[in-house]
Each structure stands twice: as C-alpha cells, then as structure tokens.
Design a protein around this motif. Structure first.
Motif, PDB file in Angstrom:
ATOM      1  N   ARG A 136       0.866  -1.178   0.000  1.00 55.03           N
ATOM      2  CA  ARG A 136       0.000   0.000   0.000  1.00 55.03           C
ATOM      3  C   ARG A 136       0.901   1.225   0.000  1.00 55.03           C
ATOM      4  O   ARG A 136       1.743   1.391   0.890  1.00 55.03           O
ATOM      5  CB  ARG A 136      -0.876  -0.032   1.258  1.00 55.03           C
ATOM      6  N   ALA A 137       0.748   2.061  -1.009  1.00 54.15           N
ATOM      7  CA  ALA A 137       1.540   3.300  -1.074  1.00 54.15           C
ATOM      8  C   ALA A 137       0.827   4.364  -0.234  1.00 54.15           C
ATOM      9  O   ALA A 137      -0.349   4.639  -0.442  1.00 54.15           O
ATOM     10  CB  ALA A 137       1.655   3.764  -2.517  1.00 54.15           C
ATOM     11  N   TYR A 138       1.527   4.915   0.737  1.00 51.42           N
ATOM     12  CA  TYR A 138       0.920   5.932   1.613  1.00 51.42           C
ATOM     13  C   TYR A 138       1.244   7.351   1.146  1.00 51.42           C
ATOM     14  O   TYR A 138       0.474   8.271   1.361  1.00 51.42           O
ATOM     15  CB  TYR A 138       1.410   5.750   3.056  1.00 51.42           C
ATOM     16  N   SER A 139       2.428   7.518   0.544  1.00 47.03           N
ATOM     17  CA  SER A 139       2.792   8.870   0.087  1.00 47.03           C
ATOM     18  C   SER A 139       3.727   8.750  -1.106  1.00 47.03           C
ATOM     19  O   SER A 139       4.354   7.710  -1.329  1.00 47.03           O
ATOM     20  CB  SER A 139       3.492   9.630   1.227  1.00 47.03           C
ATOM     21  N   GLY A 140       3.829   9.853  -1.865  1.00 49.85           N
ATOM     22  CA  GLY A 140       4.780   9.899  -2.972  1.00 49.85           C
ATOM     23  C   GLY A 140       4.356   9.086  -4.182  1.00 49.85           C
ATOM     24  O   GLY A 140       3.199   8.715  -4.344  1.00 49.85           O
ATOM     25  N   ARG A 141       5.355   8.799  -5.023  1.00 50.33           N
ATOM     26  CA  ARG A 141       5.091   8.086  -6.280  1.00 50.33           C
ATOM     27  C   ARG A 141       6.257   7.140  -6.558  1.00 50.33           C
ATOM     28  O   ARG A 141       7.409   7.467  -6.290  1.00 50.33           O
ATOM     29  CB  ARG A 141       4.960   9.124  -7.396  1.00 50.33           C
ATOM     30  N   LEU A 142       5.950   5.965  -7.085  1.00 46.99           N
ATOM     31  CA  LEU A 142       6.996   4.985  -7.425  1.00 46.99           C
ATOM     32  C   LEU A 142       6.830   4.594  -8.888  1.00 46.99           C
ATOM     33  O   LEU A 142       5.750   4.176  -9.304  1.00 46.99           O
ATOM     34  CB  LEU A 142       6.865   3.745  -6.525  1.00 46.99           C
ATOM     35  N   ASP A 143       7.907   4.764  -9.659  1.00 42.26           N
ATOM     36  CA  ASP A 143       7.876   4.358 -11.070  1.00 42.26           C
ATOM     37  C   ASP A 143       8.442   2.958 -11.206  1.00 42.26           C
ATOM     38  O   ASP A 143       9.375   2.582 -10.487  1.00 42.26           O
ATOM     39  CB  ASP A 143       8.720   5.325 -11.914  1.00 42.26           C
ATOM     40  N   ALA A 144       7.898   2.186 -12.144  1.00 42.24           N
ATOM     41  CA  ALA A 144       8.437   0.844 -12.403  1.00 42.24           C
ATOM     42  C   ALA A 144       9.892   0.980 -12.843  1.00 42.24           C
ATOM     43  O   ALA A 144      10.238   1.889 -13.604  1.00 42.24           O
ATOM     44  CB  ALA A 144       7.607   0.165 -13.485  1.00 42.24           C
ATOM     45  N   GLY A 145      10.742   0.104 -12.354  1.00 39.87           N
ATOM     46  CA  GLY A 145      12.165   0.145 -12.723  1.00 39.87           C
ATOM     47  C   GLY A 145      13.016   0.975 -11.784  1.00 39.87           C
ATOM     48  O   GLY A 145      14.233   1.057 -11.945  1.00 39.87           O
ATOM     49  N   SER A 146      12.390   1.627 -10.776  1.00 38.54           N
ATOM     50  CA  SER A 146      13.199   2.476  -9.882  1.00 38.54           C
ATOM     51  C   SER A 146      13.596   1.717  -8.614  1.00 38.54           C
ATOM     52  O   SER A 146      13.136   0.608  -8.356  1.00 38.54           O
ATOM     53  CB  SER A 146      12.437   3.757  -9.542  1.00 38.54           C
ATOM     54  N   TYR A 147      14.458   2.354  -7.825  1.00 37.99           N
ATOM     55  CA  TYR A 147      14.971   1.722  -6.600  1.00 37.99           C
ATOM     56  C   TYR A 147      14.257   2.275  -5.370  1.00 37.99           C
ATOM     57  O   TYR A 147      13.886   3.444  -5.332  1.00 37.99           O
ATOM     58  CB  TYR A 147      16.478   2.002  -6.449  1.00 37.99           C
ATOM     59  N   ILE A 148      14.110   1.407  -4.373  1.00 39.27           N
ATOM     60  CA  ILE A 148      13.565   1.855  -3.077  1.00 39.27           C
ATOM     61  C   ILE A 148      14.448   1.275  -1.981  1.00 39.27           C
ATOM     62  O   ILE A 148      15.224   0.356  -2.223  1.00 39.27           O
ATOM     63  CB  ILE A 148      12.104   1.380  -2.871  1.00 39.27           C
ATOM     64  N   LEU A 149      14.262   1.797  -0.772  1.00 35.04           N
ATOM     65  CA  LEU A 149      15.021   1.300   0.377  1.00 35.04           C
ATOM     66  C   LEU A 149      14.089   0.450   1.234  1.00 35.04           C
ATOM     67  O   LEU A 149      12.963   0.841   1.530  1.00 35.04           O
ATOM     68  CB  LEU A 149      15.545   2.487   1.201  1.00 35.04           C
ATOM     69  N   ASN A 150      14.584  -0.744   1.623  1.00 33.21           N
ATOM     70  CA  ASN A 150      13.845  -1.573   2.581  1.00 33.21           C
ATOM     71  C   ASN A 150      14.471  -1.305   3.949  1.00 33.21           C
ATOM     72  O   ASN A 150      15.615  -1.678   4.200  1.00 33.21           O
ATOM     73  CB  ASN A 150      13.985  -3.053   2.195  1.00 33.21           C
ATOM     74  N   THR A 151      13.726  -0.638   4.840  1.00 31.86           N
ATOM     75  CA  THR A 151      14.353  -0.189   6.096  1.00 31.86           C
ATOM     76  C   THR A 151      14.627  -1.342   7.066  1.00 31.86           C
ATOM     77  O   THR A 151      15.403  -1.194   7.987  1.00 31.86           O
ATOM     78  CB  THR A 151      13.495   0.887   6.806  1.00 31.86           C
ATOM     79  N   ARG A 152      13.991  -2.513   6.868  1.00 28.01           N
ATOM     80  CA  ARG A 152      14.304  -3.642   7.759  1.00 28.01           C
ATOM     81  C   ARG A 152      15.699  -4.180   7.472  1.00 28.01           C
ATOM     82  O   ARG A 152      16.509  -4.369   8.374  1.00 28.01           O
ATOM     83  CB  ARG A 152      13.277  -4.776   7.591  1.00 28.01           C
ATOM     84  N   SER A 153      15.984  -4.404   6.175  1.00 31.05           N
ATOM     85  CA  SER A 153      17.285  -4.987   5.822  1.00 31.05           C
ATOM     86  C   SER A 153      18.343  -3.911   5.580  1.00 31.05           C
ATOM     87  O   SER A 153      19.538  -4.192   5.622  1.00 31.05           O
ATOM     88  CB  SER A 153      17.137  -5.843   4.556  1.00 31.05           C
TER      89      SER A 153
END
Length: 719
Positions: free
Chosen positions: A348-365
């Motif tokens: 579930r996206a709560y804020s912002g925008r994510l484009d296919a092919g982009s990078y995100i940070l997983n804060t657990r790992s």
C-alpha cells in the motif's frame, strides 16, 4: 494523469465463514463492469476464489485484491452529469479462523471496511475476532446484513446484536421491504424513499416507489432514531433537531453520518441479499458516501530508522501525508508466489510516487531493492502499470528480499512504518518427503510457503531430527500440504498432529554457575550469579522476550562480556528446560560474577548462562503451558446435555449458554490437545445437526499428569 484521491476507496470485505463475502465481491465486480458474468462460489467459479483448493472447498483461503470503478451518484445505475468516477481497491478476506492472518494484514493497509453479517446467524465468533482486529487498527466500517432472502432472517435483530455483542453504535440506514422469500427491496431512511429491484436484470435496475402503507409507522420510527443518532454526534444539528427534526436536510444527514462513521461513532447498517442481487449497488453508493478516502486521514506516522532501538517516547515521529509530492513510503503487507511472474509483494503506497524500474530502500534490511515491474491486481491476474501513487494498492515484482510488514521508502527519506503483529502457531505436524528426490524440493517449497504466511513456521526437532511444520489449525496445515503437492509437486508423508506447548517459570530463583574448562594452553572460564524470575508486567501485560537487568558492581564481570550473558539467556529461551518447548517471557537479573584475566572470553560467559538456565529450572518452578481454544457450539436443545458432558470430559470449562434463532449456543474454553477430531464426535452426538467454531484463546498451565506425559514424550521415554 494523477487521480484525485478524494475519489479513491481502499476497502475490505470481512465476516464470519459463509456470510457471503466472496458472493458480494462477485456482485461488485459485475455491477462495476469488471466482469461480465457473475461467478458463483457454490459452482467453484468465483473470480476472487482462484486457488484450486478454494474452488473445491467453497471457502476463501487467501485474501484476493482487485480494483474497479464506480460512478456516483447514479440514476438507475447509469452515470449522471455530476457523477464522479470512484476508484475502488477491494480486498476479499477469508472468514475461517485458521486464516485470520489474511484479515490481519489486510486491515493494516485498508481505509474502510464493509463488514458482512448473515441475517439468519447474526454476530458469529469469527465476526467478533475480525471486529476486534478492526478496532485494533482503528478501521472505520459499515455493516451489510446479507442473506435477507433466507428463512429466519432478521435485520433489526442483527443490528441489536452488533450493539450488544460488539459494543458498537449500529444504526440502520435502510429497512427491508418484505422478508425471507418475499424480500424485494429496501426503504432508504436518509432519502425517505423505497427501492425495489428488478429480478430480470439481475438487480442492475430498480424502481423508486412509495413506502408501503404497512411500513409507514416503522419507517418514521427508525428514521427518527437515525436522525437522533446523527444529531447526537453533530452539535450543530442538535439545535435543529430540538426545534424541528424534519428541518434537517438529506445533505446534512449524509455529512454528519460520514463524519461519525469515520470517527467510528456510528456503524451504518444496510440490508441486502447478494445472491439475489439486491442491495449491492446501494452498498457501493454508501461506501462512496460514508467510508473514508486516503485524504480523510492526516497521514501515516512512522519513525526514523536511526531511532529504532530507542524507547517509544524518545523516538522521532515522522508524518507522511497522502500526497504525490511527499517522499515515497509504502508498507508490504503480503508476499505471494505466482507461477508466471515469480514472487509478488503486495504493498500500500501511503505517500509519494513509485515508477516501475526504480529503486527503493527496505528499512528492515537496510538494502536497496529494484522494483522492475508494478502490477495492479485482479484476483490472480496482473495488469502492468507504469507507476503507483499515494493512496493506491499494487504489487511489485523483481525484488530480492522483502518480507510481510517491511517498509519500502525513498532512499533519501528513510522511515519505518508500524509493522503487523501475528499470533503464534498452535498446532504442528511432522512431515517427511515420500522420496529421496523430493528432499531438496520440499525444503524450497517450505521456504516459499513460510515466506508467504507469517503464521506458518518450519523447524527441525532436535531430538528426532524430523521436520515439524506449525500453523493455526488442522485446516491451515491441510491446505499447505495440498499446496506443496499441487504447486511444488512435492509428495509428503505426515505424522499425527502435535500441540505447540510452551514453557514458563513461576517463581524467582538465584543461582551461581561457574563454567571451567582446562585443556592444553588457554582454558575457558566464566562465573555468573543471577536471579531468574517471571517477566514484569508493562501496562497490565507481560511483554514477550527477555527482560535483562545488569546489576554487576565494580567490574566483577567486564562490560564486554555482559552482552554474551544476555545472548546466552536469549538463545536458551528457544528451548525450555523441561521438554524443549520455547519460553515466551523471562526476566534475568545479573547480580555478580568473576572472571579470569586470560581464560575468560565472551563464549565462556555465554555457555555459563546457558548451563545456569538449565540448572535453575527446578528451583524457578518451570511448568508446561498448553494452548486453550475458545469454542462455540450451536446445537438443538435436545443434544445440549450430551455436548456439555463431552466438553467436560475433554477438560473443558463452559463459560456461557445462550439462545440463537431457536438453537442453543455453548461457549467454552477447552485445551487444544483434547480437540483433535472433535467435529466427527460432535456430528455423532447431534446426528449432524450441531456446528462448532474454534479459535485460539490463551496459554494456561497443564495439569501435572499431562505435563509428565508431555515431558516423557519429548525425551523419548515410552510409558
């Protein structure tokens, strides 16, 4: 083009087994134009029940997500000039207690909930469980009383049950016209008009008619109750209500009802029959009118990853608003394996925008993940989309390591969102592959299934070397073994079901443990004095895990060895001293000790802690705990005595006996170890007329004779 979030609704459909959740979702898909044919659950053709096991058994096992569009307001189901297209993300959840995890994680990410009740059965045990979960996550909801066409249906009776049993302010906003087989429409109490649906168009069209003459008084009575409830909530309407209740306009009622629903002060109740295609479009309109959009919440609160180890009051809170311009933040609430696209992470996206092919940070790992493709889901079909924006639900593909409950966010603006808490498994079975060739395949299959389902655990029994799989109930494990056979082509032999016992300490005990080992050259030395006792309560609850207090004075145990002692006790808690079952909570106070300048090292102190833990068990009053299940049996009166007698024989404790629709209900707490095969016994006792539902309640100390048997069995001693 960015969608206006005001017209987005993220809703779930939740209820007890067989209240009609999937049937209702199928109608929603049909009326919104998503499917052109209504799939029926009893035919095994429902779109949302796509797994083979779901179609065979006629139950929902996994929560299915879908998206659809609904124009509101409409005229005869057709959009009008001022209609707006509302975008719905709908999650159809299971009702069976063994799959509560699916409801739990769905509620975490939803903004609103349509809660179904059967008009015949009313509030059932799983309704209560799911209702409490919704309370925990503070999800606004409305009630849809389904199956109004069935014999024995009672809409107002169900509304009263919601008030009494669920302690909620249920207010009827419709009244049924006709009941049981004559149910043909509803009276809309807000607009004060009657709606009758046409059977020949599968309920797609309807007539607005005069309120039937025999209902005028009843409609006036319940409309007054509705206006009074609304005026009670909204002070600005209270004065108007005192002067002249009829002066309150339809728009004012709707606005106040929406605010009260979002505030969880009122639960609007609607009557309908999904199977007979009545009341579903009215319910969709009510979702648009009363349930919240992502904008109705100020935002979601998270914490800075740097503060993760601090106490809650010291953590810096970060607010992310539901806005495309904010940094991206999302919560992964489910991992699924698809045979065609691989692993899918629902988020579930709560804020912002994510484009296919982009990078995100997983804060657990702490690792970056590349999201190669983003899909919008329709049951088990995926529609690729270029990007996802705040307030939407989608599925990502191409990641390496994402687990249920992980926060996915913008690399430059890290945040940790609150994760989900899942119950511990209560039942286990030993499994082994049928052929040697299946050994590796079984390992892979179990790893994938455990990744998908947080309430499913796999461990190896140290004493026997067997693989033990644990879950929430017999049906849960049955389905998982069936999935291994179908999806992963692994055949397994399974043992008898085993109960997941736990261990605990009941009193305080002090102990000194000296670990000495002399071999050629440098030896090993660790000496600790500690007090072991039951964990302290925090806010009236005993927290899980180890409470470790260091009270060593004067450096008798050097600081660098203290974490090793703590680690020793924490590791030991995984295997209890009596029969090797886990210990949930424990308090250890390190009082004193000594060390040797040459021989002492961290490992020596860790081993001293592990040995001390085993030695102190008897003095600290170690006991075995067993899972106690909450059971509700619905039975004809004449079988009541036999059933209560049987529950008593099973060490059950009957808490409550009551009436429901001409039958008797028995509520009791019974140990799980006594409940295997209970359904068969119940059928025999009642000639197949009684039904039961069972769910986990709590852990309790086992009687001494049973404890001895459990310990003997764990140690491999045959009686």
């Amino acid at each position: 083009m960015a969608r206006d979030l005001k017209y987005t609704r993220n809703i779930g459909i939740a209820a007890h087994i067989d209240a009609g959740k999937t049937t209702t979702t199928e109608r929603i898909l049909f009326y919104t134009g998503k499917s052109h044919k209504i799939g029926e659950v009893h035919d095994g053709a429902a779109t949302m029940d796509w797994m083979a096991q779901e179609q065979e058994r006629g139950i929902t096992i996994t929560s299915a997500a879908t998206t659809c569009e609904w124009s509101f307001p409409t005229n005869q189901g057709k959009p009008t000039a001022d209609s707006k297209p509302y975008h719905f993300n709908i999650i159809d959840t299971p009702g069976h207690v063994d799959f509560t995890v699916e409801v739990n994680r769905s509620l975490r990410v939803l903004d609103g909930l349509v809660f179904l009740f059967s008009a015949v059965d009313g509030v059932e045990p799983q309704s209560e469980t799911n209702w409490r979960l919704a309370d925990q996550y503070r999800v606004p909801r409305m009630g849809f009383v389904n199956k109004m066409d069935r014999q024995g249906s009672n809409f107002l009776g169900v509304c009263q049950q919601v008030r009494d049993m669920l302690k909620s302010n249920a207010v009827a906003i419709t009244l049924p016209i006709g009941d049981e087989i004559d149910f043909k429409g509803v009276v809309d109490l807000v607009k004060n008009q009657a709606i009758v649906w046409h059977d020949e168009t599968q309920g797609a069209t309807f007539d607005i008619v005069d309120i039937p003459a025999d209902m005028v008084d009843e409609v006036k009575q319940y409309r007054d109750i509705l206006i009074e409830a609304v005026a009670d909530y909204d002070d600005s309407l209270l004065d108007k209500y005192m002067e002249d209740p009829d002066s309150i306009t339809e728009e004012e009622i709707n606005n106040a009802l929406r605010a009260a629903t979002i505030d969880m002060a009122i639960i609007p109740m609607i009557a309908g029959s999904s199977f007979k295609n009545k009341g579903v479009q009215f319910m969709l309109d009510a979702v648009c009118k009363y349930l919240p959009s992502p904008l109705d919440k100020e935002g979601i609160e998270g914490i800075d990853p740097d503060d993760a180890d601090l106490l809650e009051e010291d953590q810096t809170k970060i607010l992310r608003r539901p806005d495309v311009k904010e940094p991206f933040a999302a919560l992964a609430f489910k991992i699924a394996t698809d045979p065609f696209v691989g692993r899918l992470a629902f988020f579930r996206a709560y804020s912002g925008r994510l484009d296919a092919g982009s990078y995100i940070l997983n804060t657990r790992s702490g690792n970056k993940e590349r999201i190669s493709r983003i899909y919008q889901m329709h049951a088990n079909k995926q529609n690729p989309i270029e990007y996802i924006e705040a307030g939407d639900i989608g599925a990502a593909v191409g990641f390496k390591d994402i687990k249920t409950g992980d926060t996915l966010c913008d690399e430059k603006h890290p945040i940790i969102l609150e994760s989900m808490k899942f119950p511990d498994p209560v039942i286990g079975i030993a499994i082994e592959p049928k052929t040697k060739a299946d050994v590796d395949k079984m390992g892979m299959a179990l790893a994938k299934l455990a990744e998908e389902d947080p309430t499913f655990t796999v461990r190896t029994d140290e004493a026997s070397g067997q693989t033990i799989i644990s879950g929430m109930g017999e049906l849960h494990l049955d389905i998982l073994i069936d999935r291994m056979k179908r999806e992963f082509k692994v055949e397994v032999n399974q043992g008898e079901p085993q109960v997941e016992y736990k261990e605990a300490f009941t009193r305080s005990a002090q102990h000194r443990e000296v670990y000495k080992k002399q071999s050629g050259g440098r030896g090993k030395f660790g000496d600790i004095v500690f007090r072991l006792e039951p964990a302290d309560e925090v806010d009236g609850k005993v927290p899980m895990g180890l409470q470790f207090v260091n009270e060593v004075k004067g450096g008798n145990v050097p600081k660098e060895f203290i974490p090793a002692v703590e680690k020793g006790f924490r590791e030991s808690m995984k295997t209890g001293p009596l029969a090797g079952y886990a210990v949930d909570s424990l308090k250890v106070t390190l009082l004193d000790g000594s060390y040797h300048a040459v021989d002492s090292d961290a490992l020596s102190f860790e081993l001293a802690a592990k040995m001390g833990y085993k030695e102190v068990a008897k003095a600290a009053g170690a006991i075995i705990l067993e899972p106690i299940m909450k059971i509700e049996v619905i039975t004809p009166e004449e079988n009541m005595g036999d059933i209560v007698g049987d529950l008593n024989r099973r060490r059950g404790q009957v808490n409550d006996m009551g009436d429901r629709n001409g039958a008797k209900t028995i509520k009791a707490n019974v140990p799980l170890s006594e409940m295997f095969g209970y359904v068969t016994t119940l059928r025999t006792l009642s000639s197949g007329r009684a039904t039961s539902t069972m769910e986990f309640s709590h852990y309790e100390e086992t009687p001494s004779n049973i404890s001895e048997a459990v310990i003997k069995k764990a140690k491999g001693v045959t009686a």
